[in-house]
Write a protein that holds these residues in place. Structure first.
Motif, mmCIF file in Angstrom:
data_model
loop_
_atom_site.group_PDB
_atom_site.id
_atom_site.type_symbol
_atom_site.label_atom_id
_atom_site.label_comp_id
_atom_site.label_asym_id
_atom_site.label_seq_id
_atom_site.Cartn_x
_atom_site.Cartn_y
_atom_site.Cartn_z
ATOM 1 N N ALA A 86 0.841 -1.209 0.000
ATOM 2 C CA ALA A 86 0.000 0.000 0.000
ATOM 3 C C ALA A 86 0.873 1.255 0.000
ATOM 4 O O ALA A 86 0.568 2.244 -0.674
ATOM 5 C CB ALA A 86 -0.918 0.002 1.215
ATOM 6 N N VAL A 87 1.967 1.208 0.759
ATOM 7 C CA VAL A 87 2.903 2.338 0.794
ATOM 8 C C VAL A 87 3.532 2.560 -0.577
ATOM 9 O O VAL A 87 3.682 3.700 -1.043
ATOM 10 C CB VAL A 87 3.997 2.102 1.868
ATOM 11 N N LEU A 88 3.909 1.474 -1.260
ATOM 12 C CA LEU A 88 4.501 1.576 -2.597
ATOM 13 C C LEU A 88 3.526 2.225 -3.582
ATOM 14 O O LEU A 88 3.915 3.082 -4.387
ATOM 15 C CB LEU A 88 4.899 0.189 -3.112
ATOM 16 N N MET A 165 1.912 8.324 -16.124
ATOM 17 C CA MET A 165 2.098 8.137 -14.677
ATOM 18 C C MET A 165 1.012 8.843 -13.884
ATOM 19 O O MET A 165 0.457 8.295 -12.927
ATOM 20 C CB MET A 165 3.463 8.681 -14.246
ATOM 21 N N GLN A 166 0.715 10.083 -14.287
ATOM 22 C CA GLN A 166 -0.321 10.841 -13.578
ATOM 23 C C GLN A 166 -1.689 10.168 -13.746
ATOM 24 O O GLN A 166 -2.472 10.087 -12.797
ATOM 25 C CB GLN A 166 -0.369 12.284 -14.101
ATOM 26 N N ALA A 167 -1.963 9.660 -14.948
ATOM 27 C CA ALA A 167 -3.236 8.976 -15.194
ATOM 28 C C ALA A 167 -3.326 7.693 -14.378
ATOM 29 O O ALA A 167 -4.415 7.291 -13.948
ATOM 30 C CB ALA A 167 -3.382 8.670 -16.686
ATOM 31 N N SER A 168 -2.173 7.045 -14.150
ATOM 32 C CA SER A 168 -2.162 5.788 -13.378
ATOM 33 C C SER A 168 -2.315 6.031 -11.888
ATOM 34 O O SER A 168 -2.446 5.080 -11.110
ATOM 35 C CB SER A 168 -0.866 5.019 -13.652
ATOM 36 N N ASN A 169 -2.273 7.302 -11.483
ATOM 37 C CA ASN A 169 -2.439 7.620 -10.059
ATOM 38 C C ASN A 169 -3.760 7.110 -9.507
ATOM 39 O O ASN A 169 -3.834 6.636 -8.378
ATOM 40 C CB ASN A 169 -2.376 9.136 -9.840
ATOM 41 N N MET A 170 -4.815 7.251 -10.319
ATOM 42 C CA MET A 170 -6.149 6.885 -9.822
ATOM 43 C C MET A 170 -6.250 5.407 -9.444
ATOM 44 O O MET A 170 -6.618 5.083 -8.319
ATOM 45 C CB MET A 170 -7.216 7.306 -10.825
ATOM 46 N N PRO A 171 -5.888 4.467 -10.351
ATOM 47 C CA PRO A 171 -5.923 3.066 -9.929
ATOM 48 C C PRO A 171 -4.918 2.770 -8.819
ATOM 49 O O PRO A 171 -5.195 1.939 -7.939
ATOM 50 C CB PRO A 171 -5.576 2.295 -11.212
ATOM 51 N N ALA A 172 -3.755 3.458 -8.830
ATOM 52 C CA ALA A 172 -2.755 3.223 -7.784
ATOM 53 C C ALA A 172 -3.293 3.628 -6.414
ATOM 54 O O ALA A 172 -3.111 2.910 -5.421
ATOM 55 C CB ALA A 172 -1.477 4.006 -8.094
ATOM 56 N N ILE A 173 -3.955 4.790 -6.355
ATOM 57 C CA ILE A 173 -4.528 5.265 -5.089
ATOM 58 C C ILE A 173 -5.622 4.315 -4.611
ATOM 59 O O ILE A 173 -5.664 3.929 -3.439
ATOM 60 C CB ILE A 173 -5.103 6.691 -5.255
ATOM 61 N N LEU A 223 -9.332 15.356 -10.629
ATOM 62 C CA LEU A 223 -9.943 14.032 -10.506
ATOM 63 C C LEU A 223 -9.109 13.123 -9.611
ATOM 64 O O LEU A 223 -9.652 12.332 -8.825
ATOM 65 C CB LEU A 223 -10.110 13.405 -11.893
ATOM 66 N N THR A 224 -7.790 13.263 -9.704
ATOM 67 C CA THR A 224 -6.904 12.475 -8.843
ATOM 68 C C THR A 224 -7.182 12.766 -7.377
ATOM 69 O O THR A 224 -7.243 11.851 -6.547
ATOM 70 C CB THR A 224 -5.423 12.807 -9.152
#
Length: 257
Positions: A86-88, A165-173, A223-224
């Motif tokens: 989760a931290v990663l 990378m910025q777009a992938s923030n949403m699934p990562a979060i 959105l992020t």
């Protein structure tokens, strides 16, 4: 006492104050609206000042937002209840926002907390490994992350990679927070998770929805933060729900059974 009417419009004994306000809180046009025209209800200027003040407040708060979590880990000498995965994922999201903002030359007030959150999140990641008796892996994690960050901030990295990378923030979060939420649910407590840090992160992400729209006009950034606020809210609700539960409490309960 000096007669302020002798000072020409736009130049007065308030010049030092004007310099500070224009540099950090508002454009010169808004300064003139407020202090020369005495128009304190100009909506665009009010929104701009509120956004700048919130942004600076968030950045100042971010310097200490995860410090309670770090101190709690060091005090307990344990990282029980915290998920390294989760931290990663959280670190991936923070790094994406920071790199995206730097490459797009957004004002520091719109993203500055990402820098301090990144440093604190990296420290938490290392401590999780260290207290899990994997200090070597923790040091490798620090070295690899530093190298990747330098690469991402260099001109070598294409803008398309930064945007992805910025777009992938949403699934990562979402995935990162869900992992932590599931960990909390399975444990029946929030372990060494700091309530102060959780609530500050929730409040900060909520405020960032407004400031990102106001200062960057970037819908992807906004959105992020909407997604981030929702996920942080879930963790905050769990902290409240498991408020009276702790690892020691659970252990005692099992012994009784």
């Amino acid at each position: 006492m000096a007669d302020t009417s002798d000072y020409p419009r736009g130049s007065s004994f308030m010049d030092p104050l004007k310099g500070i306000l224009v540099a950090y809180f508002m454009p010169e046009l808004c300064y003139d609206k407020f202090f020369l025209d005495l128009d304190f209800l100009d909506v665009p200027c009010v929104k701009m000042v509120v956004s700048k003040a919130l942004g600076i407040g968030i950045i100042l708060g971010s310097v200490l937002v995860k410090l309670p979590q770090i101190l709690k880990l060091m005090g307990a000498r344990s990282a029980e209840g915290l998920s390294f995965n989760a931290v990663l994922l959280e670190l991936l999201a923070i790094t994406g926002t920071m790199v995206y903002s730097v490459t797009h030359k957004f004002p520091f007030s719109a993203w500055g907390e990402a820098l301090f959150l990144m440093l604190q999140t990296v420290a938490i990641g290392f401590l999780i490994q260290h207290y899990g008796k994997r200090t070597g892996i923790g040091l490798l994690f620090l070295a690899v992350y530093a190298g990747l960050l330098l690469l991402l901030l260099s001109p070598v990295t294409p803008m398309s990679v930064v945007t992805t990378m910025q777009a992938s923030n949403m699934p990562a979060i979402i995935i990162g927070r869900l992992i932590q939420a599931v960990t909390n649910f399975r444990n029946g407590h929030t372990g060494q998770l700091s309530a102060i840090s959780v609530f500050l992160l929730f409040a900060g992400s909520l405020a960032r929805i407004f400031t990102s729209l106001q200062e960057t006009g970037d819908s992807l950034m906004a959105l992020t933060y909407v997604i981030s606020s929702t996920c942080n809210g879930i963790i905050a609700l769990q902290v409240l729900y498991y408020w009276n539960s702790s690892p020691e409490h659970k252990k005692k309960k099992k012994k009784k059974e």
